[in-house]
Motif scaffolding. Structure first.
Motif, PDB file in Angstrom:
ATOM      1  N   ALA A 527       0.729  -1.130  -0.023  1.00 41.97           N
ATOM      2  CA  ALA A 527       0.025   0.038  -0.064  1.00 41.97           C
ATOM      3  C   ALA A 527       0.999   1.205   0.066  1.00 41.97           C
ATOM      4  O   ALA A 527       1.564   1.294   0.994  1.00 41.97           O
ATOM      5  CB  ALA A 527      -1.015   0.022   1.007  1.00 41.97           C
ATOM      6  N   GLU A 528       0.718   2.064  -0.970  1.00 37.58           N
ATOM      7  CA  GLU A 528       1.668   3.302  -1.076  1.00 37.58           C
ATOM      8  C   GLU A 528       0.632   4.477  -0.377  1.00 37.58           C
ATOM      9  O   GLU A 528       1.377   5.606   0.118  1.00 37.58           O
ATOM     10  CB  GLU A 528       1.886   3.816  -2.589  1.00 37.58           C
ATOM     11  CG  GLU A 528       2.445   2.716  -3.295  1.00 37.58           C
ATOM     12  CD  GLU A 528       4.199   2.841  -2.823  1.00 37.58           C
ATOM     13  OE1 GLU A 528       4.486   4.142  -2.539  1.00 37.58           O
ATOM     14  OE2 GLU A 528       4.674   1.797  -2.608  1.00 37.58           O
ATOM     15  N   THR A 529      -0.367   4.282  -0.122  1.00 36.42           N
ATOM     16  CA  THR A 529      -1.162   5.497   0.723  1.00 36.42           C
ATOM     17  C   THR A 529      -2.205   4.684   1.668  1.00 36.42           C
ATOM     18  O   THR A 529      -2.345   3.506   1.621  1.00 36.42           O
ATOM     19  CB  THR A 529      -2.059   6.304  -0.453  1.00 36.42           C
ATOM     20  OG1 THR A 529      -2.864   5.370  -0.878  1.00 36.42           O
ATOM     21  CG2 THR A 529      -1.302   6.916  -1.501  1.00 36.42           C
ATOM     22  N   LEU A 530      -2.566   5.411   2.424  1.00 37.35           N
ATOM     23  CA  LEU A 530      -3.708   4.845   3.356  1.00 37.35           C
ATOM     24  C   LEU A 530      -4.728   4.473   2.550  1.00 37.35           C
ATOM     25  O   LEU A 530      -5.418   5.182   1.844  1.00 37.35           O
ATOM     26  CB  LEU A 530      -4.152   5.981   4.547  1.00 37.35           C
ATOM     27  CG  LEU A 530      -5.209   5.762   5.497  1.00 37.35           C
ATOM     28  CD1 LEU A 530      -4.827   4.230   6.312  1.00 37.35           C
ATOM     29  CD2 LEU A 530      -5.574   6.812   6.335  1.00 37.35           C
ATOM     30  N   ALA A 534     -10.550   3.389  -0.276  1.00 36.32           N
ATOM     31  CA  ALA A 534      -9.676   3.394  -1.722  1.00 36.32           C
ATOM     32  C   ALA A 534      -8.233   4.103  -1.570  1.00 36.32           C
ATOM     33  O   ALA A 534      -8.048   4.913  -0.495  1.00 36.32           O
ATOM     34  CB  ALA A 534     -10.455   4.435  -2.558  1.00 36.32           C
ATOM     35  N   GLY A 535      -7.246   3.771  -2.328  1.00 38.89           N
ATOM     36  CA  GLY A 535      -5.913   4.225  -2.119  1.00 38.89           C
ATOM     37  C   GLY A 535      -5.303   3.789  -3.512  1.00 38.89           C
ATOM     38  O   GLY A 535      -5.812   3.209  -4.501  1.00 38.89           O
ATOM     39  N   LYS A 536      -4.014   3.714  -3.183  1.00 39.02           N
ATOM     40  CA  LYS A 536      -2.832   3.346  -4.267  1.00 39.02           C
ATOM     41  C   LYS A 536      -2.027   2.134  -3.594  1.00 39.02           C
ATOM     42  O   LYS A 536      -1.725   2.294  -2.564  1.00 39.02           O
ATOM     43  CB  LYS A 536      -2.219   4.347  -4.656  1.00 39.02           C
ATOM     44  CG  LYS A 536      -2.960   5.449  -5.674  1.00 39.02           C
ATOM     45  CD  LYS A 536      -2.129   6.349  -6.402  1.00 39.02           C
ATOM     46  CE  LYS A 536      -2.922   7.400  -7.244  1.00 39.02           C
ATOM     47  NZ  LYS A 536      -3.541   6.561  -8.266  1.00 39.02           N
ATOM     48  N   ALA A 537      -1.736   1.185  -4.390  1.00 38.03           N
ATOM     49  CA  ALA A 537      -0.865   0.162  -3.934  1.00 38.03           C
ATOM     50  C   ALA A 537       0.093  -0.129  -4.945  1.00 38.03           C
ATOM     51  O   ALA A 537      -0.165  -0.021  -6.400  1.00 38.03           O
ATOM     52  CB  ALA A 537      -1.504  -1.263  -3.526  1.00 38.03           C
ATOM     53  N   ARG A 538       1.172  -0.484  -4.726  1.00 33.97           N
ATOM     54  CA  ARG A 538       2.388  -0.684  -6.001  1.00 33.97           C
ATOM     55  C   ARG A 538       2.460  -2.405  -5.988  1.00 33.97           C
ATOM     56  O   ARG A 538       2.562  -3.072  -5.069  1.00 33.97           O
ATOM     57  CB  ARG A 538       3.562   0.071  -5.385  1.00 33.97           C
ATOM     58  CG  ARG A 538       4.776  -0.248  -6.550  1.00 33.97           C
ATOM     59  CD  ARG A 538       5.937   0.396  -6.255  1.00 33.97           C
ATOM     60  NE  ARG A 538       5.771   1.988  -6.260  1.00 33.97           N
ATOM     61  CZ  ARG A 538       5.677   2.854  -7.184  1.00 33.97           C
ATOM     62  NH1 ARG A 538       6.164   2.269  -8.193  1.00 33.97           N
ATOM     63  NH2 ARG A 538       5.402   4.077  -7.052  1.00 33.97           N
ATOM     64  N   PHE A 539       2.424  -2.576  -7.145  1.00 32.90           N
ATOM     65  CA  PHE A 539       2.876  -3.983  -7.720  1.00 32.90           C
ATOM     66  C   PHE A 539       3.891  -4.160  -8.633  1.00 32.90           C
ATOM     67  O   PHE A 539       3.773  -3.609  -9.759  1.00 32.90           O
ATOM     68  CB  PHE A 539       1.734  -4.635  -8.300  1.00 32.90           C
ATOM     69  CG  PHE A 539       0.298  -4.969  -7.440  1.00 32.90           C
ATOM     70  CD1 PHE A 539       0.003  -5.954  -6.834  1.00 32.90           C
ATOM     71  CD2 PHE A 539      -0.591  -3.767  -7.115  1.00 32.90           C
ATOM     72  CE1 PHE A 539      -0.971  -6.077  -5.836  1.00 32.90           C
ATOM     73  CE2 PHE A 539      -1.747  -4.042  -6.239  1.00 32.90           C
ATOM     74  CZ  PHE A 539      -1.855  -5.080  -5.556  1.00 32.90           C
ATOM     75  N   GLY A 540       5.032  -4.280  -8.141  1.00 32.67           N
ATOM     76  CA  GLY A 540       6.428  -4.375  -8.974  1.00 32.67           C
ATOM     77  C   GLY A 540       6.493  -2.756  -9.266  1.00 32.67           C
ATOM     78  O   GLY A 540       6.397  -1.955  -8.287  1.00 32.67           O
ATOM     79  N   ASP A 545      -4.497   1.672  -8.597  1.00 31.57           N
ATOM     80  CA  ASP A 545      -5.720   2.241  -8.005  1.00 31.57           C
ATOM     81  C   ASP A 545      -6.262   1.023  -7.423  1.00 31.57           C
ATOM     82  O   ASP A 545      -6.799   0.124  -8.185  1.00 31.57           O
ATOM     83  CB  ASP A 545      -6.422   3.109  -8.706  1.00 31.57           C
ATOM     84  CG  ASP A 545      -5.986   4.369  -9.226  1.00 31.57           C
ATOM     85  OD1 ASP A 545      -5.559   5.009  -8.249  1.00 31.57           O
ATOM     86  OD2 ASP A 545      -6.348   4.851 -10.414  1.00 31.57           O
ATOM     87  N   VAL A 546      -6.534   1.068  -6.142  1.00 31.33           N
ATOM     88  CA  VAL A 546      -6.974  -0.255  -5.397  1.00 31.33           C
ATOM     89  C   VAL A 546      -8.056   0.348  -4.212  1.00 31.33           C
ATOM     90  O   VAL A 546      -8.249   1.381  -4.075  1.00 31.33           O
ATOM     91  CB  VAL A 546      -6.019  -1.023  -4.591  1.00 31.33           C
ATOM     92  CG1 VAL A 546      -5.134  -1.698  -5.771  1.00 31.33           C
ATOM     93  CG2 VAL A 546      -5.456  -0.178  -3.540  1.00 31.33           C
ATOM     94  N   VAL A 547      -8.897  -0.827  -4.086  1.00 33.20           N
ATOM     95  CA  VAL A 547      -9.900  -0.472  -2.960  1.00 33.20           C
ATOM     96  C   VAL A 547      -9.962  -1.755  -2.024  1.00 33.20           C
ATOM     97  O   VAL A 547      -9.714  -2.891  -2.445  1.00 33.20           O
ATOM     98  CB  VAL A 547     -11.234  -0.337  -3.459  1.00 33.20           C
ATOM     99  CG1 VAL A 547     -11.825  -1.454  -4.363  1.00 33.20           C
ATOM    100  CG2 VAL A 547     -12.204   0.232  -2.318  1.00 33.20           C
ATOM    101  N   VAL A 569      -9.914  -3.072  -8.733  1.00 36.82           N
ATOM    102  CA  VAL A 569      -8.804  -4.056  -8.005  1.00 36.82           C
ATOM    103  C   VAL A 569      -9.283  -3.954  -6.614  1.00 36.82           C
ATOM    104  O   VAL A 569      -9.127  -2.972  -5.953  1.00 36.82           O
ATOM    105  CB  VAL A 569      -7.338  -3.676  -8.331  1.00 36.82           C
ATOM    106  CG1 VAL A 569      -6.411  -4.732  -7.534  1.00 36.82           C
ATOM    107  CG2 VAL A 569      -7.118  -3.716  -9.861  1.00 36.82           C
ATOM    108  N   VAL A 570      -9.648  -4.987  -6.053  1.00 37.07           N
ATOM    109  CA  VAL A 570      -9.999  -5.283  -4.476  1.00 37.07           C
ATOM    110  C   VAL A 570      -8.654  -5.963  -3.702  1.00 37.07           C
ATOM    111  O   VAL A 570      -8.385  -7.082  -4.316  1.00 37.07           O
ATOM    112  CB  VAL A 570     -11.420  -5.969  -4.308  1.00 37.07           C
ATOM    113  CG1 VAL A 570     -11.677  -6.103  -2.815  1.00 37.07           C
ATOM    114  CG2 VAL A 570     -12.275  -5.271  -5.145  1.00 37.07           C
ATOM    115  N   VAL A 571      -8.261  -5.208  -2.756  1.00 36.14           N
ATOM    116  CA  VAL A 571      -7.346  -6.129  -1.930  1.00 36.14           C
ATOM    117  C   VAL A 571      -7.791  -6.157  -0.451  1.00 36.14           C
ATOM    118  O   VAL A 571      -8.658  -5.357   0.068  1.00 36.14           O
ATOM    119  CB  VAL A 571      -5.814  -5.125  -2.140  1.00 36.14           C
ATOM    120  CG1 VAL A 571      -5.678  -5.042  -3.740  1.00 36.14           C
ATOM    121  CG2 VAL A 571      -6.289  -3.746  -1.133  1.00 36.14           C
TER     122      VAL A 571
END
Length: 575
Positions: A527-530, A534-540, A545-547, A569-571
């Protein structure tokens, strides 16, 4: 149509410019075929050069008027008369074969003919088959009338023949509707020495006519009841209401006429003068008096019209016409051009219904294809023809076009600007429906200059509206059927398929992967943000944009993809 005088509206505010442009185009486009047809007719009827005498320096111009008389008829006549400018115009023959038509156009044609007469041109009306209603009024405006064998003339009452029979003009508008017609008949009577009261029998069935002869001089006269009593030397008793009833009573004229209960059975033995009833005629046989009784409109075949003095001669072909005119000039026919004929054809309810059908189908096709293409152009052309042709004939007037355009604008606002279907949409549909329907009906006599709509009072107007309703309903139903087949089958047709895109398959509607194979179900990232959620996550190296599934996940926490639908994208927290 029998004995109809539906009124054609005068649209002086907008029409002149449009008319002028169209007439210029019509004249230019039709010049070649017109010249060809005229030349052919001239050659066919032109006598040999050796038969012409030295005084035969002119031509006989025959201008046919066929079918229903509309504004197009008047414009066509003016155009054809314009073709004679600069020629040695001496004789103009108006060849009539018409069931009648628009009163306003008829009166304007009469004015054109009388202007010719004032300029010294001999104007002859040639009734070649029939000249009812407006055709008779035009014939009376000429210097003289000739008729083909078994031709018919008469019946000019400004009433409508509906499915239930004759329908008289409502009394409250009768004077306004009929006054211009009476003025025209009075002028024609004065110019041609007709008995004005006799002409009234053409428009009012309450007028009775008697045919009298002077036993001393042999003179014969066609007179109404008052004229008969005057010639008989009788004192006429005024009936209740002053002997004036029906049309003339409403119009407030001083012309007396008889009614059903008037003394129509006066024997000529009571005559105190040399005037008696005509009992026999060589061409008509035994004569019954009155010759035109109550509840009848004066209508005459050729022999009767000749006996009554309306028709000068029997003329059935060009040779007889030349013989009657006592000239051996060539006969040149100035026919309506093909554009004028097409305009009249396009203005018919059946053709307009078909245009309406194709217009709806073209709009449907255009809405189902990207961009603006052939279907849109077809829809526009159909709309122009649908409204333009009846506009030129005078059936469609300004307010109807304004209602249709305004209704379309309100519908577009409802569709693209205002969500849902509310007041604008309902008002738009009503305006379009009323405008479309009333575009099939002419304006009523006497109200042609009014720009605002009014509730029709003429029975015939409702007949026009009924025809319009049939045409619009047929076009609408036909277009719905056509839309079904277009949607179902047309995309499979090789050529038509290029006009309508086929329904997309499953692969075609799949969205492109915005993350190019990254962040698939099961992939882990950080997770790059809280995530709240919703927020952002880094994959590689990809920032996605994820939720979350609803929980808060702090920045830097490991996450795993548990669901992927398109770019959603749900995480959840990993581990």
């Amino acid at each position: 149509m029998s004995a109809t005088l539906p009124f054609i509206p005068d649209l002086r505010i907008l029409r002149p410019g449009v008319r002028s442009l169209l007439l210029v185009a019509m004249t230019a486009l039709a010049a070649v075929p017109f010249r060809d047809s005229s030349a052919q007719e001239t050659n066919a009827t032109q006598p040999s050069a050796s038969s012409l005498t030295s005084q035969q320096a002119g031509q006989i111009y025959v201008l046919p008027i066929r079918g229903e008389i509309t504004n197009v008829t008047h414009d066509s006549l003016k155009r054809r008369l314009g073709m004679t400018e600069g020629t040695n115009l001496q004789i103009v023959v108006i060849e009539l074969d018409t069931p009648g038509g628009a009163l306003k156009a008829t009166l304007e044609i009469c004015h054109e003919l009388k202007a010719l007469r004032d300029d010294g041109v001999r104007v002859v009306a040639w009734v070649n088959h029939e000249a009812y209603s407006a055709g008779t009024i035009i014939a009376l405006a000429a210097d003289e009338i000739v008729m083909a064998r078994n031709a018919t003339i008469g019946d000019c009452q400004p009433i409508q023949i509906t499915q239930e029979g004759a329908s008289a003009i409502p009394d409250d508008i009768k004077a306004k509707a009929v006054s211009p017609l009476l003025a025209e008949l009075e002028d024609s009577a004065r110019r041609n020495n007709y008995e004005y009261e006799t002409l009234l029998a053409l428009i009012d069935p309450a007028v009775s006519l008697y045919w009298l002869r002077n036993t001393e001089t042999g003179e014969r006269r066609l007179v109404d009841t008052k004229g008969r009593d005057r010639l008989f030397g009788l004192e006429r008793k005024e009936s209740a209401g002053g002997g004036v009833s029906g049309l003339l009573k409403i119009l407030g004229t001083n012309t007396e006429k008889d009614t059903k209960d008037s003394s129509g059975d006066v024997s000529d033995s009571r005559s105190r003068t040399a005037w008696k009833y005509v009992e026999n005629d060589p061409s008509l046989g035994r004569i019954s008096q009155p010759v035109d009784g109550p509840d009848q409109l004066l209508t005459m075949r050729t022999d009767k019209a000749k006996a009554f003095g309306f028709c000068r001669a029997t003329v059935s072909n060009d040779a007889e016409l030349r013989e009657y005119l006592k000239v051996n000039w060539p006969v040149t026919r100035l026919e309506s051009n093909w554009i004028e004929s097409i305009i009249k054809w396009l203005a018919s309810p059946l053709v307009r219904g078909i245009l309406f059908l194709f217009m709806l189908l073209a709009i449907y096709t255009e809405l189902n294809t990207p961009g603006v293409g052939i279907a849109g152009a077809v829809a526009l052309i159909c709309l122009i023809l649908f409204l333009g042709a009846p506009y030129l004939t005078g059936y469609t007037v300004t307010w109807e076009i304004v209602a249709i355009v305004l209704g379309a604008i309100l519908l577009l606002i409802e569709i693209f600007v205002i969500p849902g279907f509310g007041v604008a949409g309902v008002l738009g549909v009503i305006l379009m429906a009323v405008g479309l329907l009333f575009s099939f009906a002419p304006s009523e006599p006497g109200f042609e200059r009014e720009l605002w709509p009014r509730i029709p009072t003429f029975g015939m107007i409702y007949v026009y509206l009924k025809h319009g309703l049939y045409a619009l309903t047929g076009g609408l139903v036909g277009s719905l059927v056509g839309m079904y087949f277009i949607a179902r089958y047309l995309p499979r047709v090789p050529v038509a398929g290029s006009l309508i895109a086929p329904n997309p398959d499953h692969e075609a509607v799949q969205l492109d992967d915005p993350y190019h194979g990254v962040a698939l179900v099961g992939d882990t990232g950080t997770a790059e943000t809280l995530l709240r959620p919703a927020g952002k996550a880094r994959f590689g190296r990809m920032l996605v944009d994820v939720v979350s599934e609803g929980e808060y996940i702090e920045s830097g926490a490991a996450v795993v993809v548990v669901e992927r639908r398109g770019n959603r994208v749900v995480v959840r927290r990993a581990g």
